[in-house]
Structure formats: structure tokens, C-alpha cells
Design a protein around this motif. Structure first.
Motif, PDB file in Angstrom:
ATOM      1  N   VAL A 239       0.870  -1.174   0.000  1.00  0.00           N
ATOM      2  CA  VAL A 239       0.000   0.000   0.000  1.00  0.00           C
ATOM      3  C   VAL A 239       0.904   1.220   0.000  1.00  0.00           C
ATOM      4  CG1 VAL A 239      -1.760   1.317   1.243  1.00  0.00           C
ATOM      5  CG2 VAL A 239      -1.817  -1.181   1.291  1.00  0.00           C
ATOM      6  N   GLU A 240       0.674   2.102  -0.931  1.00  0.00           N
ATOM      7  CA  GLU A 240       1.466   3.322  -1.030  1.00  0.00           C
ATOM      8  C   GLU A 240       0.579   4.522  -0.750  1.00  0.00           C
ATOM      9  OE1 GLU A 240       4.886   5.411  -1.426  1.00  0.00           O
ATOM     10  OE2 GLU A 240       4.857   3.279  -1.935  1.00  0.00           O
ATOM     11  N   VAL A 241       1.064   5.432   0.074  1.00  0.00           N
ATOM     12  CA  VAL A 241       0.353   6.680   0.342  1.00  0.00           C
ATOM     13  C   VAL A 241       1.089   7.780  -0.408  1.00  0.00           C
ATOM     14  CG1 VAL A 241      -0.423   8.337   2.072  1.00  0.00           C
ATOM     15  CG2 VAL A 241      -0.357   5.892   2.627  1.00  0.00           C
ATOM     16  N   ILE A 242       0.381   8.448  -1.301  1.00  0.00           N
ATOM     17  CA  ILE A 242       0.949   9.579  -2.024  1.00  0.00           C
ATOM     18  C   ILE A 242       0.014  10.775  -1.861  1.00  0.00           C
ATOM     19  CG2 ILE A 242       2.211   8.166  -3.687  1.00  0.00           C
ATOM     20  CD1 ILE A 242       0.064   8.732  -5.751  1.00  0.00           C
ATOM     21  N   THR A 243       0.561  11.951  -2.014  1.00  0.00           N
ATOM     22  CA  THR A 243      -0.251  13.152  -1.857  1.00  0.00           C
ATOM     23  C   THR A 243      -0.048  14.078  -3.049  1.00  0.00           C
ATOM     24  OG1 THR A 243       1.403  14.470  -0.669  1.00  0.00           O
ATOM     25  CG2 THR A 243       0.016  13.000   0.655  1.00  0.00           C
ATOM     26  N   VAL A 244      -1.052  14.910  -3.266  1.00  0.00           N
ATOM     27  CA  VAL A 244      -0.952  15.959  -4.278  1.00  0.00           C
ATOM     28  C   VAL A 244      -1.307  17.273  -3.604  1.00  0.00           C
ATOM     29  CG1 VAL A 244      -1.848  16.876  -6.455  1.00  0.00           C
ATOM     30  CG2 VAL A 244      -1.587  14.403  -6.180  1.00  0.00           C
ATOM     31  N   ASN A 245      -0.372  18.201  -3.653  1.00  0.00           N
ATOM     32  CA  ASN A 245      -0.640  19.530  -3.123  1.00  0.00           C
ATOM     33  C   ASN A 245      -1.163  20.402  -4.257  1.00  0.00           C
ATOM     34  OD1 ASN A 245       0.671  22.493  -2.984  1.00  0.00           O
ATOM     35  ND2 ASN A 245      -0.108  21.844  -0.997  1.00  0.00           N
ATOM     36  N   MET A 246      -2.245  21.096  -3.975  1.00  0.00           N
ATOM     37  CA  MET A 246      -2.846  21.994  -4.952  1.00  0.00           C
ATOM     38  C   MET A 246      -2.067  23.308  -4.948  1.00  0.00           C
ATOM     39  SD  MET A 246      -4.991  19.871  -5.973  1.00  0.00           S
ATOM     40  CE  MET A 246      -5.672  20.894  -7.234  1.00  0.00           C
ATOM     41  N   GLN A 247      -0.801  23.235  -5.386  1.00  0.00           N
ATOM     42  CA  GLN A 247       0.116  24.368  -5.299  1.00  0.00           C
ATOM     43  C   GLN A 247      -0.417  25.599  -6.026  1.00  0.00           C
ATOM     44  OE1 GLN A 247       4.070  23.823  -6.939  1.00  0.00           O
ATOM     45  NE2 GLN A 247       4.946  25.011  -5.275  1.00  0.00           N
ATOM     46  N   ASN A 248      -1.162  25.378  -7.087  1.00  0.00           N
ATOM     47  CA  ASN A 248      -1.716  26.520  -7.810  1.00  0.00           C
ATOM     48  C   ASN A 248      -2.860  27.187  -7.048  1.00  0.00           C
ATOM     49  OD1 ASN A 248      -3.444  24.321  -8.258  1.00  0.00           O
ATOM     50  ND2 ASN A 248      -4.179  25.198 -10.160  1.00  0.00           N
ATOM     51  N   ARG A 249      -3.318  26.577  -5.942  1.00  0.00           N
ATOM     52  CA  ARG A 249      -4.354  27.154  -5.079  1.00  0.00           C
ATOM     53  C   ARG A 249      -3.788  27.700  -3.763  1.00  0.00           C
ATOM     54  NH1 ARG A 249      -9.087  27.832  -7.942  1.00  0.00           N
ATOM     55  NH2 ARG A 249      -9.323  26.041  -9.277  1.00  0.00           N
ATOM     56  N   GLU A 250      -2.478  27.605  -3.601  1.00  0.00           N
ATOM     57  CA  GLU A 250      -1.832  28.141  -2.401  1.00  0.00           C
ATOM     58  C   GLU A 250      -1.755  29.664  -2.517  1.00  0.00           C
ATOM     59  OE1 GLU A 250      -1.051  26.547   0.240  1.00  0.00           O
ATOM     60  OE2 GLU A 250      -0.713  24.466  -0.308  1.00  0.00           O
TER      61      GLU A 250
END
Length: 173
Positions: free
Chosen positions: A93-104
Motif C-alpha cells: 500500500v502506497e500513500v501519495i499526496t498531491v498539493n494543490m500548489q496553484n491554489r496556495e
């Protein structure tokens, strides 16, 4: 009688114009990623590792979390996501994330957060909004449970914790 006919033609013409405008505005728009959909293959910057493909994680279950540094529930769930990732490291099981950098607020907010929180999870940075345009996450935080083929099995809206993720993953293993 003639006035009635002109009025009818006018109403139909306005209706056609409005229909045309609505269809034009929705042309090419995407739908949010839903259960049963496969995660589209796209390359994003992986923090500290350059451009990587989301499909690099194919072949194992994936917990994909979408977040932003200004999102309070996102902040609270990061330690839980890291605990879960550590606990399932040997379980495919892999946990990955995506940051909405264009919404920061600032582009550096995401990287500052990663460093301050000492995140150990892979963080994709959506600096150009490609993920946002393709996946259309409609609320943060948002967590996708994906099978080995990167097909969405479940979508969790809101804050998650390690126990909740263990329960959800066990339903699909």
C-alpha cells in the motif's frame, strides 16, 4: 395572430442561443474523478525528485490524498497519513499526496509546509493546475482509495485518520 407568431419565434430563438452558450461553455470540461474511474496518467513534479508519473505507483494499492497548506483538516490529517504509510509499508500500500500548489497563497507555501511538518510522504506539486483540471477535486481534503490498476474504489471527503484508512483498505485487499 401575427404578434403571437413573432413572439413564439423570438422565445425559441432566445432559447436556442442560451442552449448554444451553455453547450459552448461546457465544451471540454472534465467531470470529477469518480468511483470506477481510472486515475489518468499525468506527470507532475514530485517534491525533491523532479517530474514523475502518477502511474509509477501502478501495481499496488494507493491512498491518494489531495491537500493544501491553508486547509485545517489537511494539516491535522498529515501525521495520520504518515503513520498509516509507515504501518502499511510492507503491505503493498502506497500513500501519495498531491498539493494543490496553484491554489496556495504563495507557491512556496507548499514547500514550506512540507519542510515544517517533515513530511515523509511523496508529494506531487500541482503547480500548473493540470491535476486540478483533469481530476477536478471538489473539496479538500479529498482522499482516493485506488486498487492496483489505479481504479478508484472509494472517495473519502474530509479528514481521514489511520484507523479509518486501515478499515477502508482491508475492504479491498
Amino acid at each position: 395572430m401575427l404578434k403571437k407568431r413573432y413572439l413564439t419565434i423570438l422565445v425559441l430563438s432566445v432559447a436556442l442561443v442560451i442552449t448554444g452558450i451553455v453547450l459552448y461553455q461546457n465544451q471540454g470540461s472534465t467531470k470529477p474523478l469518480a468511483e470506477g474511474d481510472e486515475l489518468p496518467n499525468m506527470e507532475l513534479e514530485l517534491y525533491g525528485a523532479g517530474q514523475k508519473s502518477l502511474h509509477d505507483f501502478k501495481g499496488q494499492m494507493v491512498v491518494l490524498n489531495v491537500w493544501a497548506s491553508w486547509c485545517e483538516p489537511c494539516i491535522r490529517e498529515m501525521p495520520e497519513l504518515m503513520d498509516f504509510a509507515e504501518e502499511t509499508a510492507n503491505d503493498s500500500v502506497e500513500v501519495i499526496t498531491v498539493n494543490m500548489q496553484n491554489r496556495e497563497y504563495r507557491a512556496s507555501d507548499a514547500t514550506d509546509f512540507i519542510e515544517e511538518q517533515q513530511l515523509t510522504l511523496p508529494v506531487f506539486l500541482d503547480s500548473e493546475g493540470e491535476f486540478l483540471a483533469e481530476i477536478d477535486p471538489y473539496r479538500l481534503p479529498l482522499t482516493y482509495i485506488l486498487d492496483e490498476n489505479l481504479t478508484v474504489k472509494e472517495i473519502v471527503i474530509g479528514e481521514v485518520d489511520a484507523d479509518m484508512l486501515h478499515n477502508k483498505i482491508s475492504d479491498y485487499q
